[in-house]
Write a protein that holds these residues in place. Structure first.
Motif, PDB file in Angstrom:
ATOM      1  N   GLU A   1       0.280  -1.798 -10.696  1.00 56.34           N
ATOM      2  CA  GLU A   1      -0.567  -1.494  -9.541  1.00 56.34           C
ATOM      3  C   GLU A   1      -0.223  -0.140  -8.919  1.00 56.34           C
ATOM      4  OE1 GLU A   1      -0.245  -4.734  -6.850  1.00 56.34           O
ATOM      5  OE2 GLU A   1      -0.905  -6.241  -8.311  1.00 56.34           O
TER       6      GLU A   1
ATOM      7  N   LEU B   1      -2.438   4.408  -9.258  1.00 54.71           N
ATOM      8  CA  LEU B   1      -3.087   5.302  -8.291  1.00 54.71           C
ATOM      9  C   LEU B   1      -2.056   5.981  -7.395  1.00 54.71           C
ATOM     10  CD1 LEU B   1      -6.332   3.447  -7.117  1.00 54.71           C
ATOM     11  CD2 LEU B   1      -6.151   5.570  -8.417  1.00 54.71           C
TER      12      LEU B   1
ATOM     13  N   LEU C   1      -4.759   3.566   7.186  1.00 48.22           N
ATOM     14  CA  LEU C   1      -5.265   3.413   5.816  1.00 48.22           C
ATOM     15  C   LEU C   1      -4.777   2.139   5.141  1.00 48.22           C
ATOM     16  CD1 LEU C   1      -4.953   7.116   4.602  1.00 48.22           C
ATOM     17  CD2 LEU C   1      -7.030   5.898   5.273  1.00 48.22           C
TER      18      LEU C   1
ATOM     19  N   PHE D   1      -7.303  -0.657   4.888  1.00 51.03           N
ATOM     20  CA  PHE D   1      -8.401  -0.533   3.927  1.00 51.03           C
ATOM     21  C   PHE D   1      -7.917  -0.555   2.475  1.00 51.03           C
ATOM     22  CE2 PHE D   1      -9.727   1.596   7.823  1.00 51.03           C
ATOM     23  CZ  PHE D   1     -10.962   1.002   8.073  1.00 51.03           C
ATOM     24  N   PHE D   2      -6.776   0.068   2.200  1.00 49.92           N
ATOM     25  CA  PHE D   2      -6.346   0.258   0.806  1.00 49.92           C
ATOM     26  C   PHE D   2      -4.992  -0.376   0.481  1.00 49.92           C
ATOM     27  CE2 PHE D   2      -8.823   4.025   2.162  1.00 49.92           C
ATOM     28  CZ  PHE D   2      -9.908   3.881   1.320  1.00 49.92           C
ATOM     29  N   ARG D   3      -4.429  -1.142   1.411  1.00 50.50           N
ATOM     30  CA  ARG D   3      -3.115  -1.757   1.212  1.00 50.50           C
ATOM     31  C   ARG D   3      -2.073  -0.669   0.886  1.00 50.50           C
ATOM     32  NH1 ARG D   3      -3.796  -5.869   4.026  1.00 50.50           N
ATOM     33  NH2 ARG D   3      -1.871  -6.792   3.153  1.00 50.50           N
ATOM     34  N   THR D   4      -1.194  -0.903  -0.083  1.00 46.40           N
ATOM     35  CA  THR D   4      -0.111   0.063  -0.342  1.00 46.40           C
ATOM     36  C   THR D   4      -0.630   1.404  -0.887  1.00 46.40           C
ATOM     37  OG1 THR D   4       0.244  -1.035  -2.469  1.00 46.40           O
ATOM     38  CG2 THR D   4       1.716  -1.633  -0.665  1.00 46.40           C
ATOM     39  N   ASP D   5      -1.797   1.384  -1.545  1.00 47.58           N
ATOM     40  CA  ASP D   5      -2.381   2.655  -1.987  1.00 47.58           C
ATOM     41  C   ASP D   5      -2.674   3.562  -0.801  1.00 47.58           C
ATOM     42  OD1 ASP D   5      -2.251   1.920  -4.622  1.00 47.58           O
ATOM     43  OD2 ASP D   5      -4.350   1.303  -4.771  1.00 47.58           O
ATOM     44  N   GLY D   6      -2.888   2.953   0.360  1.00 48.83           N
ATOM     45  CA  GLY D   6      -3.159   3.724   1.565  1.00 48.83           C
ATOM     46  C   GLY D   6      -1.986   4.592   1.992  1.00 48.83           C
TER      47      GLY D   6
ATOM     48  N   LEU E   1      -2.182   7.617  -0.164  1.00 52.57           N
ATOM     49  CA  LEU E   1      -3.324   8.414   0.281  1.00 52.57           C
ATOM     50  C   LEU E   1      -2.991   9.157   1.573  1.00 52.57           C
ATOM     51  CD1 LEU E   1      -6.260   9.265  -0.083  1.00 52.57           C
ATOM     52  CD2 LEU E   1      -6.957   7.172   1.117  1.00 52.57           C
TER      53      LEU E   1
END
Length: 291
Positions: free
Chosen positions: A138, A141, A190, A193-198, A201
């Protein structure tokens, strides 16, 4: 290293304070505080994740961040050379040489960082297949966003050295503090909206914004930019190679896939770089090894 350095230049010990010791202390305090604020940009994520997710997610995220940060390794080595050179040329008010260093460091670091960026991101999916534990895959990204941020850092060349070694060094502190605060607040926003990807980002957005401000600041104060007529060409080369190899894989074992793709990426990337004469320094280095 110590003995070699002492052989080149033997230090002379003095227990008297220099006349400008207050200015030295003030400069040191600004640079240390600015560096400390900037250093927490990636580490603050690892502290905030356990308060929002299970603890093991922080470990998976840390691995992805480490992989994405790997592309910055060449710039750390080059900064050891650029710092004293930049300081010397600034003290001599040799702006033409400062600009020359600025442009050369930018294109060469972008070229080397671009190759590392391609090797890392075009092989990261296969790499995570070798770590089947749930969670690592995961982080694809996260690796991409962190590596883009690091590549943009490298594109700035010796921008930081120009600021830190000039009379405008005080601006480094508000920039560092601003980056730390931005990451903190963007992380909170963030994540919803995007969990850990936030988190990744948030880091990418912060670095893009503040590094762009640093480019404009150096442009305003020194009337120079890191751009050359080859910068756009090199960015297009990196993008094209990325699009070709990122979505395509050999039907082999992950290790063989990474190996074969890496060979193809290196050959095709260096061929285009040589063909387009992106960097005379890198061209001469490659041709010397080819011969």
């Amino acid at each position: 290293m110590m003995f070699y350095a002492f052989r080149l230049y033997t230090p002379k010990l003095s227990f008297q304070l220099p006349d400008n010791f207050k200015e030295i202390l003030r400069y040191s305090a600004y640079i240390i505080l600015a560096g400390s604020a900037g250093a927490i940009i990636l580490d603050i994520d690892k502290v905030m994740i356990p308060s929002k997710e299970v603890v093991n997610i922080a470990a998976y995220y840390a691995v992805a961040v480490f992989i994405g940060s790997f592309i910055e390794a060449p710039s750390r080595a080059m900064s050891q050379i650029l710092q004293p050179l930049t300081s010397k040329t600034l003290n001599e008010n040799n702006n033409s040489e400062v600009e020359n260093l600025y442009k050369k460091s930018s294109i060469n670091l972008l070229l080397i960082g671009g190759l590392f960026f391609l090797l890392v991101n075009c092989g990261v999916v296969e790499l995570f297949k070798l770590m089947p534990e749930k969670g690592y895959s995961e982080g694809v990204l996260v690796v991409l966003m962190i590596s883009v941020a690091k590549l943009y850092n490298m594109f700035l060349g010796n921008n930081g050295a120009i600021i830190n070694n000039s009379k405008f060094y005080r601006i480094a502190l508000p920039i560092g503090v601003g980056m730390a605060l931005s990451v903190y607040f963007l992380n909170n926003y963030l994540f919803e909206f995007f969990r850990t990807d936030g988190f990744a980002l948030a880091t990418l957005i912060t670095i893009l914004i503040f590094n762009t401000l640093k480019i404009f600041f150096v442009k305003a104060k020194f009337n120079m930019t890191p751009f050359t007529n080859k910068s756009i060409q090199l960015i297009l080369v990196i993008l094209c190679v990325f699009l070709v190899f990122y979505f395509w894989n050999f039907p082999f074992h992950p290790i063989l896939n990474i190996l074969f793709k890496s060979i193809l990426i290196v050959v095709s990337y260096l061929f285009m770089v040589l063909k387009m004469n992106i960097s005379p320094e890198i061209d001469n280095l490659i041709k010397r090894f080819i011969k």
